[in-house]
Design an enzyme around this catalytic site. Structure first.
Site, PDB file in Angstrom:
ATOM      1  N   LYS A  28       0.829  -1.219   0.000  1.00  0.00           N
ATOM      2  CA  LYS A  28       0.000   0.000   0.000  1.00  0.00           C
ATOM      3  C   LYS A  28       0.864   1.270   0.000  1.00  0.00           C
ATOM      4  CE  LYS A  28      -4.596  -1.035   1.170  1.00  0.00           C
ATOM      5  NZ  LYS A  28      -4.830  -1.327  -0.242  1.00  0.00           N
ATOM      6  N   ARG A  29       2.029   1.142   0.601  1.00  0.00           N
ATOM      7  CA  ARG A  29       2.979   2.258   0.641  1.00  0.00           C
ATOM      8  C   ARG A  29       3.260   2.800  -0.764  1.00  0.00           C
ATOM      9  NH1 ARG A  29       8.229   1.546   1.161  1.00  0.00           N
ATOM     10  NH2 ARG A  29       8.011  -0.705   1.042  1.00  0.00           N
TER      11      ARG A  29
END
Ligand code: GLU
Length: 508
Positions: A278-279
């Site tokens: 998700k980063r």
């Protein structure tokens, strides 16, 4: 047991419905699907929902809709999953119902009796045993091993407990777990179709857990039972599962099952070459759908995440991908998810759309912004959409890029100034535009005619002095298509109103 012919290729995607369809799962599904098509095999969808606490039907729905949207369709799978009419996919009508569901049920939560029988078999043959350690004890052991920098594995002292004794102990400690009695000193070797020979030592596995109790199998155990029962010939999955493979092979041997062929797909990496997370941005198929990526573009893009068709070309039709796919051309090293490349590719697919298709695709994004009502003026919309088609990378951009066609543009007066112009210069420029447009009459005027009179009026001067204030007056934007094409679409009348509004913004 299996009713398939011995040599038939049968592959599967086995998502856990504990989250939305991840790009990695979609890629694994696609490669399985492509392999099945290339080998005239069968592609199975199995829902791995043994983790009752984390599994949720809404994620199963999301996974199924995502696969259908991408047109990665399975031959066998939960029957009700295929009949869901409320799908977001526009292509689901092509989805033929499977002709056989002979290897089902395809949800692990519906396969309890099968697991129970095999767990019992392992217990009866002494290959599995009950472990009575408490969670606290196991955690302490793990912490100690970590402190001593030793491999974290559990060699369980209960592995030698007599079955009768274990039965008695179970009365007092019913929440024991079931572990596999890992044979010591074994080298577990397998040939991975992508990675070549892979070896693991059984001494580094410990007595791993296979079930929470007789009714609740854990992943490594359920997966091998299902693969056997569903006659899976090839297990094609992400490399993150490679460390599970030796455990699964030991279980397969202990139950006398047939070992499938393995192919572990390279990890998908972010631009910094760490595992995609998700980063790095969106990781679910749904997020890409909502952002206005086309399923064909995503299909093409994820097919190239680790597979190389052997040329520098990037755009491949679905049929070409199906025709050329082979596991031999899947790389070992990680595959970088380059969103810039996806944007470019999506733009290419947008450009290949017909006007009618593109309007259909853009409509929800324009409706979402409240720009149009259902059944609005299609002719007008078509012109707007075609104006943007050469530049768009994502469907979701349509609203932002074309908002000025639907509502008054918002901008501050200084934006109207071209290189060193004063407000006075801007006023003069806009008044000139007004005069030129006014002379054209009020009907539809083709952009090339507008261009002609403006270019004549500009003569040898810098075009920006006349065209920049005009374009900003029309759009309120630093960048947009040229003013003549915009005026052709919105009409002279609307353009004159925009100029008047711009004049009204000037202070003196
Ligand atoms: N349920 C597992 C997952 O979603 C499947 C792994 C496998 O293919 O064996 O990762």
């Amino acid at each position: 047991m299996s009713t398939s012919s011995i040599n038939q290729v049968r592959v599967r995607i086995a998502p856990s419905p504990t989250g939305a369809l991840h790009i990695g799962t979609a890629r694994a599904a696609l490669f399985n699907y492509l392999y099945a098509r290339a080998q005239d095999g069968v592609f199975v969808l199995r829902i791995e929902d043994t983790d009752v606490e984390r599994s949720d039907p809404k994620f199963e729905k999301n996974i199924i809709e995502g696969l259908r949207w991408l047109d990665i369709l399975w031959d066998e799978g939960p029957i009700d999953a295929m009949l869901n009419e409320n799908s977001t996919s526009s292509q689901t009508t092509n989805h033929k119902l499977p002709t056989t569901n002979s290897h089902g049920p395809y949800r692990q939560s519906e396969r309890g009796a099968t697991y129970r029988a095999y767990i019992q078999k392992l217990l009866d043959s002494g290959r599995a045993f009950y472990c009575f350690h408490s969670e606290k004890e196991l955690l302490e052991e793990r912490d100690n091993l970590m402190a001593m920098k030793r491999p974290v594995l559990h060699l369980c002292e209960f592995r030698t407990m007599e079955a009768a004794e274990a039965q008695i102990a179970k009365e007092t400690k019913p929440d024991c777990i079931i572990r596999f009695k890992t044979p010591p000193g074994r080298v577990i070797q397998f040939r991975d179709l992508i990675r070549g020979d892979v070896c693991f030592e059984s001494d580094l596995l410990g007595d791993f857990s296979i079930a929470k109790n007789n009714d609740t199998p854990l992943y490594n155990f359920a997966v091998i039972v299902d693969d056997e029962e569903m006659a899976i010939s090839h297990v094609i999955r992400g490399e993150d599962h490679i460390s599970n493979t030796p455990k699964q092979i030991l279980l397969i041997e202990a139950l006398g099952f047939k070992t499938p062929q393995y192919a572990h797909l390279p990890l998908i990496l972010g631009p910094d070459r760490s595992k995609l997370s998700k980063r790095h941005g969106a990781t679910s198929v749904d997020e890409y759908r909502k952002a206005g990526y086309l399923p064909e573009a995503l299909f093409n893009f994820i097919a190239l995440l680790g597979w190389n068709p052997g040329s520098d070309r990037e755009i491949y039709s679905r049929d070409e991908i199906v025709a050329h796919f082979s596991l031999e051309r899947v790389q070992k090293s990680g595959a970088v998810f380059d969103v810039g490349k996806l944007d470019w590719m999506n733009g290419e697919y947008i450009r290949r759309k017909s006007a009618t298709e593109l309007i259909e695709l853009c409509l929800p994004f324009l409706e979402e912004r409240g720009f149009i009502k259902k059944g609005g003026d299609r002719n007008y919309l078509e012109k707007i959409v075609l104006l943007e088609q050469p530049r768009m990378k994502k469907l979701s951009e349509i609203g932002e890029r074309t908002d000025f066609f639907f509502r008054e543009p918002k901008y501050d007066a200084p934006l109207l100034r071209w290189k060193g112009m004063t407000d006075n210069d801007v006023r003069e420029s806009l008044q000139k535009s007004k005069q030129l447009l006014g002379a054209l009459g009020m009907g539809v005027v083709e952009s090339k005619n507008i261009e002609k009179i403006f270019f004549e009026a500009i003569g040898e001067r810098d075009k920006g002095t006349l065209l920049w204030p005009l374009r900003v007056a029309l759009t309120g934007k630093k960048a947009s298509p040229g003013p003549f094409e915009i005026i052709e679409i919105m009409g002279i009348d609307a353009a004159l109103k925009c100029i008047d509004r711009a004049l009204g913004k000037l202070t003196t």
